[in-house]
Design an enzyme around this catalytic site. Structure first.
Site: not given
Ligand code: DSN
Length: 451
Positions: A45, A47, A210, A237, A240, A246
């Site tokens: 974790y 954060e 984008d 992203t 691609k 991903r």
């Protein structure tokens, strides 16, 4: 006992190995990217954010070695911080950004975080409409952001380019908070300078791109970079054309400050407004195993070979488009300037995109049915299909293979035309099986890098 999930993963490996991936938003990652994704970092974790305080230059060994303060809410961050810093610095280098947020879990999350960073509920966002080639997250009524912000759509011309006149007219009339250039089915290179000149006439207008589809082409130097043309923010992203795991990524220009304090709402402060919007605004714990894989992929994209790869993606797409035209296919925009091709199969062969997608699938060729800007058919039975060359180029294919591909696509379109409806396709299974064998034979000559 081996969990049945692993049997299915093995079957998927075979599907990927034996068929050809033509979905323009998919690709094959390297073994190293896969290794980082499957690492123990998934146990952690973290954060919050690492800080760059005390980094005197962006030298990788300095970033990898230095243990610095951070803005995290958990202990045990020594290694995670250094990995995330490497991902950030590599992303900035690749895209000429002042700051990168590498934590978005997806492109949709990245877009949502930018809207949330800059807009208040009810604010206007001007973006390409979905039928014109825009993305769901650019204001489709079925999305959460469309319920919060007011999206105004612009379209494309008959030639398939952005309708800049419409964009300018709407921008001046509506005075949007964000002008967004982005798409998932568009084949031209946008005129970013022209859009920046339009946005300059609107007070406090954030220029957002984008570039999920073409990020790898930008990284490889074969596509204009919006951040070099006055845009404030670029989302993408990472999986691609960029060929990473991903995930999502937000790049920005401006002043970076501590995420602990909310900075003034100015365009200059957009990097920190975005950091706060990603966490704690819209996401919780970052996926550090994915961030490590992003860092590895960015490192690969910084190598000279990646430039060659990006060049070949476009070269293959252009060759494939020419071959499809020779095979009597009608292409939206008459071809392509990037990696993506949109074929009007209804006009070409009198068939619908869904039926054609299914028939191609039978033969081991994977693409997706897609609406055309002028489509009046239902979303599940559009008149077009969308395909692209990032994945087959990763396998090392070139001009001769594009010609073979076009010939298979023609054969299968003729089969569909003769079959008339999808229910009749089983009658043609012998023909489709023969093509499938040929597809497999060719595919095996060009191994998937990570299989
Ligand atoms: N779903 C992606 C595509 O296929 O274009 C966009 O996010």
């Amino acid at each position: 006992m081996k969990d049945i999930v692993f049997n299915l993963i093995d079957q998927e490996k075979i599907r990927q190995r034996d068929g050809l991936e033509l979905i323009p938003s998919e690709n094959y990652v390297s073994k190293d990217v896969l290794k980082a994704m499957g690492s123990v970092l998934t146990n952690k974790y973290s954060e919050g954010y690492p800080s760059f305080e005390g980094i005197t230059d962006w030298d990788e060994s300095e970033i990898a070695q230095k243990i610095l303060p951070n803005y995290r809410y958990y202990g045990g961050q020594t290694n995670v911080d250094r990995i995330e810093r490497l991902a950030i610095s590599r992303a900035c280098k690749l895209f000429h950004a002042d700051h990168a947020n590498v934590q978005p879990h997806s492109g949709a999350n990245a877009n949502e975080a930018v809207y949330y960073a800059w807009c208040n509920p009810g604010d206007k966002i001007l973006a390409m409409s979905l039928p014109a080639g825009g993305h769901l997250t650019h204001g489709s009524p079925v999305t959460r952001s469309a319920k919060i912000y007011k999206f105004i759509g612009y379209g494309v011309t008959d030639e398939g380019d952005i309708d800049y006149e419409e964009l300018e007219k709407k921008a001046l009339e509506e005075q949007p908070k964000i002008i967004l250039i982005g798409y998932s089915a568009f084949m031209k290179i946008p005129d970013f300078d022209r859009v920046a000149r339009i946005a300059a006439k609107i007070p406090d207008c954030l220029l957002m791109a984008d570039m999920a589809h073409v990020a790898g082409l930008i990284a490889g130097g074969v596509h204009e970079n919006p951040l070099d043309h006055g845009f404030h923010v670029m989302t993408t992203t990472t999986h691609k054309t960029l060929r990473g795991p991903r995930g999502g990524l937000i790049l920005s220009k401006g002043k970076v400050s501590s995420p602990l304090k909310r900075p003034d709402h100015t365009l200059e402060n957009i990097p920190t407004l975005i950091d706060r919007s990603v966490f704690p605004g819209t996401q919780g714990g970052p996926l550090e195993h994915v961030i490590a894989a992003k860092a590895v992929a960015f490192g690969e994209a910084l190598q000279p070979e990646f430039k060659e790869y990006a060049k070949n993606i476009v070269k293959n797409a252009k060759t494939l488009a020419e071959e499809l035209i020779k095979s009597d296919f009608v292409l939206q925009g008459d071809g392509t300037e990037n990696h993506l091709i949109l074929v009007n199969v209804k006009e070409s062969y009198g068939i619908d995109g869904k039926m054609y997608e299914k028939a191609l699938d039978h033969a081991g060729l994977t693409l997706n049915a897609n609406a055309l800007p002028t489509d009046d058919s239902a979303a599940f039975r559009p008149s077009g299909v969308r395909l692209g060359t990032p994945a087959i180029t990763s396998r090392g294919m070139g001009e001769p293979e594009m010609k073979i591909l076009a010939s298979w696509m023609k054969k299968i379109a003729k089969i569909c035309k003769e079959a008339g409806t999808e229910d009749n396709l089983p009658k043609y299974s012998a023909e489709l099986e023969t093509i499938k064998k040929e597809v497999k034979e060719l595919a095996l000559k060009f191994p998937v890098p990570s299989i």
